[in-house]
Design a protein around this motif. Structure first.
Motif, PDB file in Angstrom:
ATOM      1  N   ILE A 274       0.984  -1.293   0.070  1.00 53.24           N
ATOM      2  CA  ILE A 274      -0.074  -0.084  -0.054  1.00 53.24           C
ATOM      3  C   ILE A 274       0.765   1.166  -0.042  1.00 53.24           C
ATOM      4  N   ASP A 275       0.823   2.149  -1.056  1.00 47.87           N
ATOM      5  CA  ASP A 275       1.681   3.235  -1.273  1.00 47.87           C
ATOM      6  C   ASP A 275       1.144   4.349  -0.635  1.00 47.87           C
ATOM      7  N   LEU A 276      -0.200   4.482  -0.485  1.00 46.51           N
ATOM      8  CA  LEU A 276      -0.814   5.775   0.150  1.00 46.51           C
ATOM      9  C   LEU A 276      -1.838   5.188   1.042  1.00 46.51           C
ATOM     10  N   VAL A 277      -1.467   5.776   2.358  1.00 50.91           N
ATOM     11  CA  VAL A 277      -2.305   5.721   3.520  1.00 50.91           C
ATOM     12  C   VAL A 277      -2.840   7.070   3.762  1.00 50.91           C
ATOM     13  N   ILE A 278      -4.268   6.933   3.877  1.00 53.79           N
ATOM     14  CA  ILE A 278      -4.860   8.168   4.274  1.00 53.79           C
ATOM     15  C   ILE A 278      -5.731   8.018   5.453  1.00 53.79           C
ATOM     16  N   LEU A 279      -5.424   8.738   6.618  1.00 54.75           N
ATOM     17  CA  LEU A 279      -5.856   8.667   8.041  1.00 54.75           C
ATOM     18  C   LEU A 279      -6.744   9.753   8.357  1.00 54.75           C
ATOM     19  N   THR A 280      -7.967   9.788   8.592  1.00 59.50           N
ATOM     20  CA  THR A 280      -8.862  10.803   8.884  1.00 59.50           C
ATOM     21  C   THR A 280      -9.486  10.499  10.232  1.00 59.50           C
ATOM     22  N   GLY A 281      -9.868  11.629  10.886  1.00 57.01           N
ATOM     23  CA  GLY A 281     -10.519  11.281  12.377  1.00 57.01           C
ATOM     24  C   GLY A 281     -10.070  12.623  13.066  1.00 57.01           C
ATOM     25  N   PRO A 282     -11.046  12.765  14.269  1.00 54.05           N
ATOM     26  CA  PRO A 282     -10.765  13.614  15.299  1.00 54.05           C
ATOM     27  C   PRO A 282      -9.517  13.798  15.747  1.00 54.05           C
ATOM     28  N   ALA A 283      -9.451  15.034  16.502  1.00 53.99           N
ATOM     29  CA  ALA A 283      -8.062  15.337  17.425  1.00 53.99           C
ATOM     30  C   ALA A 283      -7.830  14.288  18.375  1.00 53.99           C
ATOM     31  N   GLY A 284      -6.693  13.603  18.459  1.00 50.89           N
ATOM     32  CA  GLY A 284      -6.515  12.480  19.700  1.00 50.89           C
ATOM     33  C   GLY A 284      -6.932  11.194  19.361  1.00 50.89           C
ATOM     34  N   SER A 285      -7.052  11.016  17.922  1.00 47.55           N
ATOM     35  CA  SER A 285      -7.439   9.522  17.460  1.00 47.55           C
ATOM     36  C   SER A 285      -6.225   8.718  17.162  1.00 47.55           C
ATOM     37  N   GLY A 286      -5.106   9.294  17.183  1.00 48.94           N
ATOM     38  CA  GLY A 286      -3.716   8.720  17.173  1.00 48.94           C
ATOM     39  C   GLY A 286      -3.203   8.670  15.585  1.00 48.94           C
ATOM     40  N   LYS A 287      -3.836   9.512  15.053  1.00 52.17           N
ATOM     41  CA  LYS A 287      -3.040   9.572  13.285  1.00 52.17           C
ATOM     42  C   LYS A 287      -1.646   9.909  13.332  1.00 52.17           C
ATOM     43  N   THR A 288      -1.109  11.016  14.133  1.00 49.71           N
ATOM     44  CA  THR A 288       0.207  10.972  14.074  1.00 49.71           C
ATOM     45  C   THR A 288       1.125  10.184  14.653  1.00 49.71           C
ATOM     46  N   LEU A 289       0.630   9.589  16.032  1.00 52.74           N
ATOM     47  CA  LEU A 289       1.539   8.807  16.596  1.00 52.74           C
ATOM     48  C   LEU A 289       1.478   7.509  15.656  1.00 52.74           C
ATOM     49  N   LEU A 290       0.500   6.893  15.390  1.00 48.48           N
ATOM     50  CA  LEU A 290       0.414   5.591  14.513  1.00 48.48           C
ATOM     51  C   LEU A 290       1.432   5.711  13.317  1.00 48.48           C
ATOM     52  N   ALA A 291       1.384   6.937  12.798  1.00 45.19           N
ATOM     53  CA  ALA A 291       2.097   7.160  11.425  1.00 45.19           C
ATOM     54  C   ALA A 291       3.448   7.042  11.775  1.00 45.19           C
ATOM     55  N   LEU A 292       4.074   7.740  12.860  1.00 50.45           N
ATOM     56  CA  LEU A 292       5.388   7.961  13.248  1.00 50.45           C
ATOM     57  C   LEU A 292       5.791   6.405  13.662  1.00 50.45           C
ATOM     58  N   GLU A 406       9.660   5.881  -6.983  1.00 52.53           N
ATOM     59  CA  GLU A 406       9.866   4.361  -6.655  1.00 52.53           C
ATOM     60  C   GLU A 406       9.834   4.163  -5.071  1.00 52.53           C
ATOM     61  N   GLY A 407       9.377   3.119  -4.544  1.00 51.39           N
ATOM     62  CA  GLY A 407       9.620   2.608  -3.374  1.00 51.39           C
ATOM     63  C   GLY A 407       9.310   3.631  -2.397  1.00 51.39           C
ATOM     64  N   THR A 408       8.357   4.622  -2.487  1.00 48.17           N
ATOM     65  CA  THR A 408       7.971   5.909  -1.404  1.00 48.17           C
ATOM     66  C   THR A 408       6.556   5.603  -1.111  1.00 48.17           C
ATOM     67  N   LYS A 409       6.391   5.526   0.315  1.00 53.91           N
ATOM     68  CA  LYS A 409       5.254   5.197   0.816  1.00 53.91           C
ATOM     69  C   LYS A 409       4.712   6.616   1.454  1.00 53.91           C
ATOM     70  N   LEU A 410       3.389   7.423   1.050  1.00 53.13           N
ATOM     71  CA  LEU A 410       2.986   8.572   1.549  1.00 53.13           C
ATOM     72  C   LEU A 410       1.940   8.205   2.511  1.00 53.13           C
ATOM     73  N   ILE A 411       1.969   8.919   3.650  1.00 53.36           N
ATOM     74  CA  ILE A 411       1.008   8.830   4.808  1.00 53.36           C
ATOM     75  C   ILE A 411       0.224  10.114   4.982  1.00 53.36           C
ATOM     76  N   CYS A 412      -0.853  10.511   4.734  1.00 51.73           N
ATOM     77  CA  CYS A 412      -1.564  11.797   4.837  1.00 51.73           C
ATOM     78  C   CYS A 412      -2.622  11.616   6.079  1.00 51.73           C
ATOM     79  N   GLY A 413      -2.487  12.438   6.881  1.00 56.79           N
ATOM     80  CA  GLY A 413      -3.197  12.632   8.113  1.00 56.79           C
ATOM     81  C   GLY A 413      -3.894  13.802   8.227  1.00 56.79           C
ATOM     82  N   GLY A 414      -5.298  13.906   8.610  1.00 56.88           N
ATOM     83  CA  GLY A 414      -6.018  15.211   8.661  1.00 56.88           C
ATOM     84  C   GLY A 414      -7.223  15.071   9.371  1.00 56.88           C
ATOM     85  N   ASN A 415      -7.673  16.158  10.001  1.00 57.93           N
ATOM     86  CA  ASN A 415      -8.963  16.246  10.781  1.00 57.93           C
ATOM     87  C   ASN A 415      -9.801  17.405   9.980  1.00 57.93           C
ATOM     88  N   LEU A 416     -10.892  16.832   9.498  1.00 54.38           N
ATOM     89  CA  LEU A 416     -11.681  17.649   8.506  1.00 54.38           C
ATOM     90  C   LEU A 416     -12.653  18.880   9.450  1.00 54.38           C
TER      91      LEU A 416
END
Length: 465
Positions: A274-292, A406-416
């Motif tokens: 999976i080359d692109l993972v998009i994480l959405t959700g409210p503040a405090g749901s763990g998006k940044t911590l999980l990505a890192l 090539e070989g790069t994975k992108l993780i996008c996180g955000g709270n709408l």
């Protein structure tokens, strides 16, 4: 002024904010005619020389209109210049575009006497509606108050610009998973199962979930079944049986999921296919911590990537980043405090937390970069974490995604729910656009994290404020 033709085609009068939102919006009205009031050109002229983040969009729109009208005579510009042949496809425009001198309206025709720009544009639309009773005149603006004023002044048709909106309401945005009521297997009438190595794959009818897409997670209310759609073949689909407990047993850099949403996110983050993972959700749901945590696991422990690049949008970049001392990475540090906070959490039990953080940042080759300087780059064999992506437009996100080599994975996180831009809403955010556009791409996965795990204080605030 536009020609008086008895036609089923409509006459769309565009407000300035439409062209700032989408510079080539005048090409989106198919067989209908488009009118650009002179006031709009004046506003674009003022904005293109400003330091606002929409100055570039104003220049793009002006250049595009000049390309269409540069050979037109003054008479042609007022009557309308054909848009035929400018784009291809079923949605290609076949109408005309004209410039309307709204500041030269006949005396007594103005409904609004004050010379505010919005009032002048509404006056122009009202005049065209009165002068062309055989045509439907529509004012298109993203300004809600302007729509109310126009309707109150007697304009019959006023609309928002929705051509680029892939969902009408944010509640319809793809969550990345589907939860079945009751037991999953109660919904399945026939199944063929096979084993590939340690994996069990079920082939079931697509009637179970007609709108299923690749990498969509499947759950049920019993908390026993958990799977992911591997492929969709028209009438059937292959589902990888992951098992609820096994999914909850995922681990990355000492972090284990606290709920099923985090478990699904961790699976997508650790999957090299999976080359692109998009994480959405409210503040405090763990998006940044999980990505890192997942990024550190794959770079340091598994040696799957060479480095971690962390970036995010920086509002008011001209005023806010320039005065900060130091290099680009040092200037970006205040904007990316969420990353250093998460890094501190991951190593809070170490004997020397600061020493561990410095060591890991060097070992994992963590680089802080500004979105402004991503254009033109080609990033190879790296993990790119794009934080706070809800503040980016679709074109800005395209700039970043097309940098990934090539070989790069992108993780996008955000709270709408936390959009800072004055020109974006949850349905027009680039993050929303990204979720819907990449939904059917086999190399991407979306997970909506709906549980706040930061603290009971944060959870209560998210629910009640």
């Amino acid at each position: 002024m536009p020609e008086k033709t008895t036609s089923a085609s409509k006459l769309y009068v565009l407000d300035t904010n439409i062209l700032l939102h989408e510079p080539l919006a005048f090409l989106s009205f198919k067989e209908h005619d488009v009118v650009i009031p002179m006031t709009v050109l004046e506003e674009l002229d003022y904005i293109k020389d400003s330091k606002k983040d929409v100055a570039r969009d104003a220049r793009v729109s002006i250049r595009a209109m000049e390309d269409i009208l540069h050979e037109a005579t003054p008479e042609d510009m007022t009557k309308g210049v054909s848009l035929v042949g400018l784009t291809a496809g079923d949605a290609a425009p076949t109408g005309k575009m004209s410039i309307f001198a709204d500041h030269q309206l006949p005396t007594g025709e103005e409904r609004f006497t004050s010379k505010e720009n919005d009032n002048r544009i509404i006056n122009a639309a009202l005049f065209l509606q009165k002068d062309m009773p055989d045509r439907v005149v529509v004012l298109v603006t993203k300004d809600i108050n302007m729509r109310l004023k126009a309707k109150g002044a007697g304009l019959a048709k006023v609309e928002d610009y929705r051509t680029d909106q892939l969902v009408s309401d944010i509640k319809y945005l793809s969550r990345g998973y589907h939860r079945f009521e009751g037991d999953f297997w109660d919904n399945v009438t026939s199944v063929e199962s096979r084993t590939e190595g340690r994996d069990t794959i079920h082939t079931i009818s697509q009637e179970v979930l007609p709108e299923a897409y690749v990498n969509e997670f499947l759950l049920d209310d019993t908390d026993h079944f958990a799977g992911i759609v591997e492929s969709v073949n028209g009438e059937t689909m292959d589902v990888l049986d992951m098992g609820y407990e096994r999914l909850m047993g995922k681990n990355a850099w000492g972090i284990s999921p606290k709920n099923i949403g985090q478990a699904m996110a961790m699976h997508a983050l650790l999957d090299p296919h999976i080359d692109l993972v998009i994480l959405t959700g409210p503040a405090g749901s763990g998006k940044t911590l999980l990505a890192l945590a997942a990024a550190l696991e794959m770079v340091v422990e598994k040696n799957m990537y060479d480095k971690i690049i962390v970036t995010r949008s920086t509002p008011e970049i001209a005023e806010s980043i320039g005065f900060l001392p130091g290099t680009e990475e040092e200037k970006m540090t205040p904007w990316l405090a969420a990353i250093t906070d998460s890094l501190e959490v991951l190593h809070k039990n170490d004997e020397n937390t600061k020493g561990s953080m410095n060591y890991i940042m060097e070992k994992a080759n963590i680089q802080f970069k500004s979105v402004n300087f991503m254009r033109g780059r080609s990033i190879q064999n790296a993990i790119v974490i794009l934080d706070e992506s809800q503040n980016l437009t679709a074109s800005q996100l395209k700039t970043i995604i097309t940098r990934c080599g090539e070989g790069t994975k992108l993780i996008c996180g955000g709270n709408l729910a936390q959009i800072d831009s004055n020109y974006l809403t949850p349905v027009t955010s680039g993050l929303t656009y990204l979720v819907e556009k990449f939904k059917n791409f086999s190399g991407s996965a979306t997970v909506n994290l709906d549980g706040v795990v930061r603290s009971r204080l944060a959870e209560f605030a998210e629910e009640h404020l």
